[in-house]
Design an enzyme around this catalytic site. Sequence first.
Site, mmCIF file in Angstrom:
data_model
loop_
_atom_site.group_PDB
_atom_site.id
_atom_site.type_symbol
_atom_site.label_atom_id
_atom_site.label_comp_id
_atom_site.label_asym_id
_atom_site.label_seq_id
_atom_site.Cartn_x
_atom_site.Cartn_y
_atom_site.Cartn_z
ATOM 1 C CB SER A 166 -1.010 -0.083 1.346
ATOM 2 O OG SER A 166 -1.879 0.837 0.962
ATOM 3 C CG ASP A 218 -2.806 17.192 12.988
ATOM 4 O OD1 ASP A 218 -3.874 16.616 12.821
ATOM 5 O OD2 ASP A 218 -2.424 17.619 13.963
ATOM 6 C CG HIS A 275 -5.722 -2.926 0.897
ATOM 7 N ND1 HIS A 275 -4.819 -2.522 -0.262
ATOM 8 C CD2 HIS A 275 -5.039 -1.966 1.744
ATOM 9 C CE1 HIS A 275 -4.023 -1.826 0.076
ATOM 10 N NE2 HIS A 275 -4.201 -1.339 1.217
#
Length: 310
Positions: free
Chosen positions: A133, A229, A289
């Site tokens: 990924s 963030d 996945h």
Amino acid sequence: MMAMNSRLCQNVLAYSASCHAHNKLCLHRRLARLIHASSLQREAVKLSYNVYHGNPTDRPVIILHGLLGSGKNFDGIAKQLVRLTGRKVVTVDARNHGDSEHSDKMGFEDMALDIVKMLSEIKAKSCTPIGHSLGGRTSMTLALMEPELVDKLAVIDVSPVHLSRNMEVLTFLLGMQNTKMPEGVNIVEARRYVGEQLRSSIPDDNIRDFMLTNLVQRNGEMMWRVNIDAMLKYFRELGRIPEDKPPFTRGPALFIGGSLSDYITEKDHPNIYKYFPKAEIKMIEGASHWVHYDKPQELVRLLAQFISGH
């Protein structure tokens, strides 16, 4: 005559050793220059990693995990690859993950530069990156940026450009960002409390439990060990590898997808071959996945064959 031949052999051996040492020194100086030059715009961070020793080599296998994961997710697979291939294998925590340093920057070129720095630290001449990924796109970017550092690469269930409209991961990140952290409880109670808050945004129990491994207690305070963030800031950019790089032609590439996942579909094949013309694409039946959890033995078999060149 024999004495002269003996001296000649000694001189040849000494010269050969000197050249070998010089070449290694040149390599590390080149890596240092690369890091310094890149740091004019980008700054590599210190990564946390574990080394599983196989045969002595300066061309290790490097395993890079996915978003919100850590190198520990691949410890079992790393050990199996050492046993099956004899190669040294290194599992790595990406920046803003695990025990690696945090940064407000999280582009793929930033993360590839981190790997370059780590390769210098472990005195590696080149490597075979295996990435899942997010780690897959970091591996691709490393191969495109610095092809001489990559012998071959394996990518697990991700394409150069994600054509799916799947926004599931964004929902995970926003749910984690909006979590209210408990006070005065131990880590087990905290994970139970936070887990209930995440139930609506992460309804799958297994995925939610996986995300909760990122909840840690530091200095008596509960917090996420991942930099959410920064992930949200770069979320759109993380949807594709950099476009301005020539294709990787130095070695082969193996793309392994899960048949139940939409991260590699036939629509992705043109982009894969565009950047990696020597690529081979294989699908593992019954895998989502999370290929390394769903079908670990099938994955290890494919990876070991690829690493060994069979």
